[in-house]
Structure formats: structure tokens, C-alpha cells
Design an enzyme around this catalytic site. Structure first.
Site, short mmCIF file in Angstrom:
data_model
loop_
_atom_site.label_atom_id
_atom_site.label_comp_id
_atom_site.label_asym_id
_atom_site.label_seq_id
_atom_site.Cartn_x
_atom_site.Cartn_y
_atom_site.Cartn_z
N GLU A 104 7.87 -30.63 50.94
CA GLU A 104 8.13 -32.04 50.67
C GLU A 104 9.47 -32.21 49.95
O GLU A 104 9.95 -31.28 49.29
CB GLU A 104 7.03 -32.61 49.77
CG GLU A 104 5.91 -33.33 50.49
CD GLU A 104 6.32 -34.70 51.03
OE1 GLU A 104 7.53 -34.96 51.23
OE2 GLU A 104 5.43 -35.53 51.25
N PHE A 161 15.55 -44.33 40.67
CA PHE A 161 15.57 -44.44 42.13
C PHE A 161 16.51 -43.38 42.69
O PHE A 161 17.72 -43.57 42.73
CB PHE A 161 16.02 -45.84 42.57
CG PHE A 161 15.61 -46.13 43.98
CD1 PHE A 161 15.99 -45.31 45.04
CD2 PHE A 161 14.80 -47.23 44.26
CE1 PHE A 161 15.60 -45.56 46.34
CE2 PHE A 161 14.40 -47.49 45.56
CZ PHE A 161 14.79 -46.66 46.60
N LYS A 170 8.21 -36.25 40.29
CA LYS A 170 8.34 -37.29 39.26
C LYS A 170 7.01 -37.39 38.55
O LYS A 170 6.19 -38.28 38.85
CB LYS A 170 8.62 -38.64 39.96
CG LYS A 170 10.03 -39.13 39.96
CD LYS A 170 10.05 -40.56 40.48
CE LYS A 170 11.43 -40.95 40.92
NZ LYS A 170 11.43 -42.30 41.54
N ASP A 180 5.75 -38.17 44.19
CA ASP A 180 5.94 -39.32 43.31
C ASP A 180 4.57 -39.71 42.74
O ASP A 180 4.10 -39.10 41.78
CB ASP A 180 6.60 -40.42 44.15
CG ASP A 180 7.05 -41.62 43.35
OD1 ASP A 180 6.83 -41.66 42.15
OD2 ASP A 180 7.63 -42.54 43.95
C1 PRP Z 1 8.38 -40.04 50.48
C2 PRP Z 1 8.32 -38.54 50.27
C3 PRP Z 1 6.86 -38.24 50.15
C4 PRP Z 1 6.31 -39.51 49.54
C5 PRP Z 1 6.04 -39.30 48.10
O1 PRP Z 1 8.18 -40.32 51.82
O2 PRP Z 1 8.90 -37.85 51.34
O3 PRP Z 1 6.27 -37.97 51.40
O4 PRP Z 1 7.30 -40.54 49.70
O5 PRP Z 1 5.51 -40.46 47.51
P1 PRP Z 1 4.09 -40.51 46.84
O6 PRP Z 1 3.91 -39.26 46.03
O7 PRP Z 1 4.16 -41.74 45.97
O8 PRP Z 1 3.07 -40.63 47.91
P2 PRP Z 1 8.54 -41.74 52.51
O9 PRP Z 1 7.25 -42.46 52.82
O10 PRP Z 1 9.55 -42.45 51.68
O11 PRP Z 1 9.14 -41.31 53.91
P3 PRP Z 1 10.41 -40.40 54.25
O12 PRP Z 1 9.99 -38.96 54.00
O13 PRP Z 1 10.63 -40.68 55.71
O14 PRP Z 1 11.57 -40.82 53.39
#
Ligand code: PRP
Length: 184
Positions: free
Chosen positions: A101, A154, A133, A105
Site C-alpha cells: 500500500e 494532506f 498516519k 490512513d
Molecule cells: C488510498 C490509499 C489506501 C487508502 C487508505 O487509496 O491508497 O488504499 O486510501 O485510506 P484508509 O486507510 O482511510 O482506508 P485511494 O482510495 O485514495 O485510491 P488511490 O490508491 O487510487 O489513490
């Protein structure tokens, strides 16, 4: 206006990222052997650059696969509702699997993926993430290999986006608030 004009500051430099990924590779080299033949699963789209750099530091035989995951209604925060847009090509039953990953978050996305993968009966399941995070965590998730813990800002670059842009920045930066405040 250049992409760089939207960046408030550099949080993690290109050199620091390169050094840390080499260390993560060494950590993983101490865990896996050729016989394990692990499958590294890149969670697209954000992890594509991390995956490409990490895999070149791995000394053990391994394979790669890709999964496209999307969260609904995602502006600057995650909703916890996750969809698989593209599933793995590989069957992971009995395989050693590493989820790769870009960022953990709230933890909802990873929690969903872990539940989904466990149901497929892998031999082992570990997680590598470039960023974490912890202050934003809403659900506890195990993470085995962490590049950097970052504050609640951000972050963009090195695969991480805002409105699908900025992924190509070679460092992790902080987006200027006026950029995302004007668009959400
Ligand atoms: C982002 C990141 C994780 C997720 C983390 O993906 O790649 O998969 O958010 O967030 P969380 O812990 O709050 O669930 P995103 O949906 O932004 O898609 P991307 O990978 O295409 O940028």
C-alpha cells in the site's frame, strides 16, 4: 502554474524515500526465502511507484500482482466503503502474500482487503506500506513493514494523489490548503 506551485512543503525527500525503501527491502529479505515465492500485491493506484521501487530491492524470488480498489465518496477523507474494481489474477490459496500500500490512513481499506484475502486462505499475509498516519486510525490493522509515519497533513506525491494528480512528484509533499479547499 506548475504542479510544484501547489506544494506547501516537502515532507519526505526523494533521497530519504530511496534510503528507506532499501531498508524495507532488507527487512523483507530477512523474512522471506526463494522457497516462499511470495506474491506481492500492489493496491492500485496509489502504490504503483512504491511497488516498483520496493520490488527491485528484494533478493528472494517473488511474483507480483495488482488489485484496483476504490473508496466511494472520497474527497480528502475516506468513507470506509470499499469496492474491488479489478481483482487479482493469481489464486492466493496456500501462497505467501504481501499487500503493498502507499498509505494506511483510517485503516478501513486495509481492513477490508485483509478480510477479503484471509477468506481466500493464503499461507501467510503481511502488509507493507510506504506511509502510515496513525493519528487518523479508526480501525486497528496490523502493518508489518512501514516506511514512514506521517502527521495528519494532506500528503501527495510518490503515487499519492489529489483528484488523480500529483502522483508523479518524486517526493512526498504537503498540498497547499487553498488547492483542495477550492475543489471540494
Ligand atoms: C488510498 C490509499 C489506501 C487508502 C487508505 O487509496 O491508497 O488504499 O486510501 O485510506 P484508509 O486507510 O482511510 O482506508 P485511494 O482510495 O485514495 O485510491 P488511490 O490508491 O487510487 O489513490
Amino acid at each position: 502554474m506548475s504542479l510544484l506551485d501547489d506544494v506547501e512543503k516537502t515532507l519526505i525527500s526523494q533521497v530519504a524515500i530511496e534510503e528507506r525503501i532499501a531498508q524495507l527491502g532488507a527487512e523483507m529479505n530477512a523474512v522471506y526465502t526463494d522457497n516462499d515465492l511470495p506474491l506481492l500485491v500492489c493496491i492500485l493506484r496509489g502504490a504503483f511507484i512504491f511497488m516498483a521501487d520496493l520490488t527491485r530491492h528484494l533478493a528472494f524470488r517473488h511474483e507480483v500482482d495488482f488489485m484496483v480498489i476504490s473508496s466511494y465518496g472520497k474527497g480528502t477523507t475516506s468513507t470506509g466503503v470499499v469496492r474491488i474494481l479489478l481483482d487479482l489474477a493469481a489464486n492466493i490459496e496456500g501462497r505467501h502474500v504481501v499487500i503493498v500500500e502507499d498509505i494506511v490512513d483510517t485503516g478501513h481499506t486495509l481492513s477490508y482487503i485483509l478480510r477479503n484475502f484471509k477468506a481466500r486462505n493464503p499461507a501467510s499475509l503481511r502488509v507493507a506500506t510506504l506511509l502510515s498516519k496513525p493519528s487518523r486510525r479508526e480501525i486497528e490493522v496490523p502493518v508489518d513493514f512501514v516506511g514512514f509515519e506521517v502527521p495528519n497533513e494532506f500528503v501527495i506525491g510518490y503515487g499519492l494523489d489529489f483528484v488523480e494528480q500529483y502522483r508523479n512528484l518524486p517526493f512526498i509533499g504537503v498540498l497547499k490548503p487553498e488547492v483542495y479547499q477550492s475543489q471540494v
